[in-house]
Design a protein around this motif. Structure first.
Motif, short mmCIF file in Angstrom:
data_model
loop_
_atom_site.label_atom_id
_atom_site.label_comp_id
_atom_site.label_asym_id
_atom_site.label_seq_id
_atom_site.Cartn_x
_atom_site.Cartn_y
_atom_site.Cartn_z
N VAL A 72 0.87 -1.18 0.00
CA VAL A 72 0.00 0.00 0.00
C VAL A 72 0.91 1.22 0.00
CG1 VAL A 72 -1.68 1.33 1.35
CG2 VAL A 72 -1.85 -1.16 1.30
N VAL A 78 -7.35 3.08 1.33
CA VAL A 78 -7.28 1.65 1.60
C VAL A 78 -8.70 1.10 1.73
CG1 VAL A 78 -4.97 1.64 2.63
CG2 VAL A 78 -6.96 2.02 4.09
N ALA A 88 -4.96 -2.19 -1.01
CA ALA A 88 -4.86 -1.00 -1.87
C ALA A 88 -6.05 -0.90 -2.82
CB ALA A 88 -3.56 -1.05 -2.67
#
Length: 152
Positions: A72, A78, A88
């Motif tokens: 990420v 998120v 992600a």
């Protein structure tokens, strides 16, 4: 008897839960949240089944440590992932990553997006119909007031 408590709040673990995973509640018992669950907060320690786990509630405000299921980038949105993790990509937006995650199992700081749980696609259609109701009500009340002032 009802109680009110601050975060973290303790819940009974309905399954083994590791630290910094998103959880959902069923009464006073929590389970790992899936990719289709917003959840109520994040576990603060790892516990075995039938042990009380402190949960930092999403409604508490501020940031929270969460476990990523993959890489990420910091500053990116998120999403809910399986087994209480974040990812992600996905369909349920959870928050914004304040740190970068290098891969599965990385614990990062996330700023939850509060208010997302209350929004839905049906709320936009109900808000447009309620705004037309408001408009009708206000025009009715202004015509009543003008008719009452003209009758005096």
């Amino acid at each position: 008897m009802s109680t009110q408590s601050d975060s973290p709040k303790s819940f009974l673990a309905g399954e083994a839960i590791a630290a910094f995973l998103r959880v959902k509640a069923n009464g006073r018992t929590v389970y790992l949240a899936d990719a289709t669950d917003y959840g109520i907060g994040v576990s603060q320690i790892g516990v075995a089944i039938s042990v009380y786990v402190p949960v930092r509630l999403d409604s508490h405000g501020g940031s929270s440590k969460m476990t990523a299921s993959g890489a990420v980038l910091a500053g990116r949105k998120v999403y809910a992932a399986a087994s209480g993790k974040i990812a992600a990509t996905g369909t349920l937006l959870i928050g914004t990553a304040l740190d970068a995650a290098s891969g599965n199992g990385s614990v990062i700081e996330v700023l939850p997006h509060l208010g997302l749980k209350q929004s839905s696609s049906s709320s936009s259609s109900s808000s447009s119909s309620s705004s037309s109701s408001s408009l009708s009500s206000s025009s009715e009340s202004s015509s009543s007031s003008s008719s009452s002032s003209s009758s005096s």
